[in-house]
Design an enzyme around this catalytic site. Structure first.
Site: not given
Length: 350
Positions: A171-172, A197, A290, A293
Site C-alpha cells: 500500500s503506502t 492499493h 498503511m 490488509d
C-alpha cells in the site's frame, strides 16, 4: 500537538475545500494555503509545516519540478493531489519516484457521502505521511544505465521451473517498493500476482511503467490470463484479484465484490486465494503500507504451507501492513527491501 499542514493548489475552491476537510480532523490543522510553488516555498520557511498537500498541475512551476527541488533542499512528507486522468496518473507516479509519500485524487462532488469518504481518506493519508519514513532521493546521475537485477546466476535458472507462484501485497510507499522488488527479479521468474492499493485510473499506468523498467513482462490483469513464467499481473484498481484453477491450469480472476478491509483490490483476497488454491507452492510477500490488509491472508498462506516474507521496519515507508502480519505470526522471515527479491527467489528454489 496537531499535525501542521500546508495546502498548495492553484484553485481557490480546492484550497478552501481541502482546508475545511483537514481542519475537521481533531489532530491536524491547516497552517497555510498557497496558490503556487513560489508562495509555498516562502510559506514553508515561515510556517515549518509537518506535511504538504501538493497539486500536480500548477502555474509558474508545476508540482513535479517543485517537489524535486523540495526533496533535494528541504525534504518533508508530501501527499500529492492528482486528477484522475492518464496524464495525472503518469505524473503522480513520477512524484512518488521523486519522494512523495502518497497521493489522492481530486475530490468528486457526487454526493455528501462521497465527500465524507474522501475527507476520511485524505486525513488518513496525511496522518500516515506525518509518521512515514522519508526515502533519500536518488539523483539521476546516481542511476547506472541498464541496471541488471542482482540475482545470483545459480538462482536465475531455476525459479521458473519450480512450479511456485509469488504473491505480493503493498500500500503506502508500495509503488517504489514493488519497483525495487521487481528490478531484482529475472525475466524467467515464476508467475507473480500483485495487489497495490491504487485507484483504477492509476493501475494501468503503474503496470506500463513497471513493464518498461523490469525484465519480466508486467501487465494489468484483465481476468482469465494463464499464469505463466515471466509474467507479472497487477490488480486493476476496480476489482479484487485472485488465482483460480481452470481446465487450462491456474489463471487470474477478477471480482467486483465489495471492498475488504476498506480496499478493492484487497491483499487479503489475493492471499486467501493463494492459500486455498496454491498452498505449499505459494510464496507470499507483504511490503510497506498503511493498515492491516493482507495480515490475515498471509497467515492463512503460512498455515497452508506457503513460505512468507515481510518487509522490515527500517526499510518501510509506513510499517503498517508488514507489522500487523508479523504480530499475528504470518511472517516467516523479515528482511530489508533491498534483500527481498533475493530472499523471495531463495524461498522459491527451496
Amino acid at each position: 500537538m496537531k499535525i501542521r499542514v500546508l495546502v498548495v493548489d492553484d484553485s481557490a475552491l480546492m484550497r478552501g475545500l481541502l482546508t475545511e476537510m483537514i481542519n475537521s480532523a481533531p489532530d491536524m490543522e491547516v497552517v497555510g494555503a498557497a496558490p503556487d510553488a513560489p508562495t509555498a516555498r516562502e510559506m514553508i520557511k515561515v510556517l515549518n509545516p509537518d506535511v504538504l498537500t501538493l497539486d500536480v498541475q500548477m502555474p509558474k512551476m508545476d508540482g513535479l519540478e517543485f517537489l524535486e527541488r523540495l526533496m533535494r533542499l528541504r525534504p518533508m512528507p508530501v501527499v500529492m493531489v492528482s486528477a484522475y486522468t492518464q496524464a495525472g496518473s503518469d505524473t503522480t507516479l513520477k512524484a512518488l519516484e521523486l519522494g512523495a509519500i502518497d497521493f489522492i485524487g481530486k475530490p468528486r462532488a457526487d454526493s455528501a457521502k462521497t465527500m465524507e469518504i474522501y475527507a476520511e481518506e485524505l486525513v488518513e493519508k496525511i496522518r500516515a505521511a506525518k509518521g512515514a519514513r522519508l526515502r533519500r532521493q536518488v539523483m539521476k546521475s546516481e542511476i547506472a544505465p541498464a541496471v541488471v537485477p542482482s540475482v545470483s546466476t545459480s538462482l536465475a535458472g531455476r525459479p521458473a521451473s519450480s512450479g511456485k507462484i509469488i504473491f505480493v501485497g503493498a500500500s503506502t510507499g508500495g509503488t517504489e517498493a514493488i519497483k525495487e522488488f521487481l528490478l531484482g527479479i529475472p525475466a524467467d521468474c515464476p508467475p507473480i500476482m500483485i495487489v497495490q492499493h491504487m485507484p483504477e485510473s492509476f493501475t494501468g499506468s503503474f503496470a506500463r511503467r513497471l513493464d518498461s523498467l523490469c525484465q519480466p513482462t508486467v501487465i494489468e490483469a484483465k481476468g482469465n490470463e494463464k499464469l505463466e513464467p515471466g509474467k507479472v499481473f497487477i490488480a486493476p484498481g476496480h476489482s479484487h484479484l485472485q488465482v483460480k484453477r481452470s481446465a487450462s491450469g491456474l489463471v487470474t480472476e477478477l471480482l467486483a465484490t465489495p471492498p475488504v478491509n476498506r480496499h478493492r483490490p484487497s491483499v487479503d483476497v489475493l492471499f486467501d486465494s493463494a492459500a486455498a488454491v496454491v498452498g505449499r507452492q505459494a510464496v507470499g510477500v507483504i511490503l510497506t503500507g498503511m493498515g492491516k490488509d493482507g495480515a490475515q491472508g498471509l497467515m492463512r498462506m503460512r498455515q497452508a504451507g506457503a513460505r512468507t516474507l515481510g518487509q522490515d521496519e527500517a526499510s518501510c515507508v509506513v510499517y503498517g501492513m508488514p507489522r500487523e502480519a508479523f504480530l499475528v505470526g504470518a511472517v516467516e522471515e523479515q528482511c530489508p527491501l533491498d534483500e527481498m527479491a533475493r530472499r523471495t527467489l531463495l524461498a522459491v528454489s527451496r
